[in-house]
Design an enzyme around this catalytic site. Structure first.
Site, short mmCIF file in Angstrom:
data_model
loop_
_atom_site.label_atom_id
_atom_site.label_comp_id
_atom_site.label_asym_id
_atom_site.label_seq_id
_atom_site.Cartn_x
_atom_site.Cartn_y
_atom_site.Cartn_z
N THR A 12 0.88 -1.17 0.00
CA THR A 12 0.00 0.00 0.00
C THR A 12 0.92 1.22 0.00
O THR A 12 2.13 1.09 0.14
CB THR A 12 -0.86 0.04 1.28
OG1 THR A 12 0.01 0.11 2.42
CG2 THR A 12 -1.74 -1.20 1.40
N VAL B 263 7.75 -2.36 7.18
CA VAL B 263 7.68 -0.89 7.24
C VAL B 263 8.26 -0.30 5.95
O VAL B 263 9.42 -0.56 5.60
CB VAL B 263 8.43 -0.35 8.47
CG1 VAL B 263 8.37 1.17 8.50
CG2 VAL B 263 7.83 -0.94 9.75
N LYS B 264 7.42 0.48 5.28
CA LYS B 264 7.82 1.06 4.00
C LYS B 264 8.38 2.46 4.24
O LYS B 264 7.71 3.31 4.86
CB LYS B 264 6.59 1.11 3.09
CG LYS B 264 6.87 1.11 1.61
CD LYS B 264 5.57 0.91 0.85
CE LYS B 264 5.77 0.91 -0.63
NZ LYS B 264 4.49 0.90 -1.36
N VAL B 265 9.58 2.69 3.74
CA VAL B 265 10.31 3.92 4.04
C VAL B 265 10.83 4.51 2.72
O VAL B 265 11.40 3.78 1.91
CB VAL B 265 11.52 3.61 4.97
CG1 VAL B 265 12.28 4.87 5.32
CG2 VAL B 265 11.07 2.88 6.23
#
Ligand code: G3P
Length: 218
Positions: free
Chosen positions: A27, A86-88
């Site tokens: 997402t 965790v998207k960074v």
């Protein structure tokens, strides 16, 4: 190559999951906004809802752009469910945050990657996934699939553990090209996944089989 679906739409996630070939979900803030998911509590609950549908890695993106904010948000997201990655974003602060998360056992997806140099830093920081955006490169007359090929080659040569997650996939041909380029994962819209099924000879062949069956069996 594993398949993720790139959406926050629960109906589409269920439909893809029901195919039995789905390995995860990505997402981003735009996809969450498209579904009208707003407010910290609702956004977090939505991630948990996705985790309860799909047994695989679910990318949840931080909104903060500073190191401390990314760390705080990333810890909260990772605590939601064991499947959360965790998207960074691939910025200076983002690379520092990915290194921190790596050192603290939190899995990461380094997003908004458009060059081999960015992919190198993501791998050095220990990102679980790197997400090159191939459609957005194509949009500016640059070969997105070629970037996937280059990153796969470099990662293989230097034996980096980071997985190449081809993102910003717009159509079925992108999926096939990413497969040939050696991507570990392709995250795709539902239409592109279903597009893989389409072939007129399949439809014609099935119609003929059924017609011949009926001729004999009534
Ligand atoms: O996975 C990244 C994706 O959501 C971006 O896709 O089509 O907005 O470039 P797009």
């Amino acid at each position: 190559m594993r398949f993720f679906i790139d959406t926050a739409n629960l109906d589409q996630i269920r439909e893809a999951n029901d195919l039995g070939v789905l390995d995860g979900v990505t997402t981003n803030p735009s996809l969450m906004a498209k579904e009208g998911i707003k407010g910290e509590a609702n956004i977090k609950q939505h991630y948990v809802d996705i985790c309860n549908i799909v047994k695989g890695d679910i990318s949840a993106e931080v909104i903060a752009t500073d190191f401390e904010g990314m760390i705080r948000e990333g810890k909260e997201l990772a605590a939601l469910h064991e499947q959360i990655v965790v998207k960074v974003p691939c910025t200076k602060e983002g690379i520092k945050a990915i290194k921190y998360f790596t050192d603290n056992g939190i899995r990461t997806n380094c997003t908004l990657v458009f060059s081999v140099g960015q992919a190198l830093l993501a791998a050095k920081a220990g990102a679980t996934y790197v997400s090159p955006f191939i459609g957005r490169l194509d949009d500016v007359s640059t070969d997105g699939v070629e970037l996937i090929r280059q990153i796969v080659d470099v990662y293989n040569y230097y034996e980096y553990g980071t997985q190449v997650l081809a993102a910003s996939i717009r159509h079925t041909m992108h999926i096939v090209q990413c497969l040939e380029a050696g991507a570990d994962v392709a995250t795709c819209p539902l239409d592109a996944i279903l597009g893989l099924l389409k072939h007129p000879l399949t439809d014609i062949g099935l119609a003929k089989f059924l017609e011949d069956y009926k001729k004999v069996n009534g």
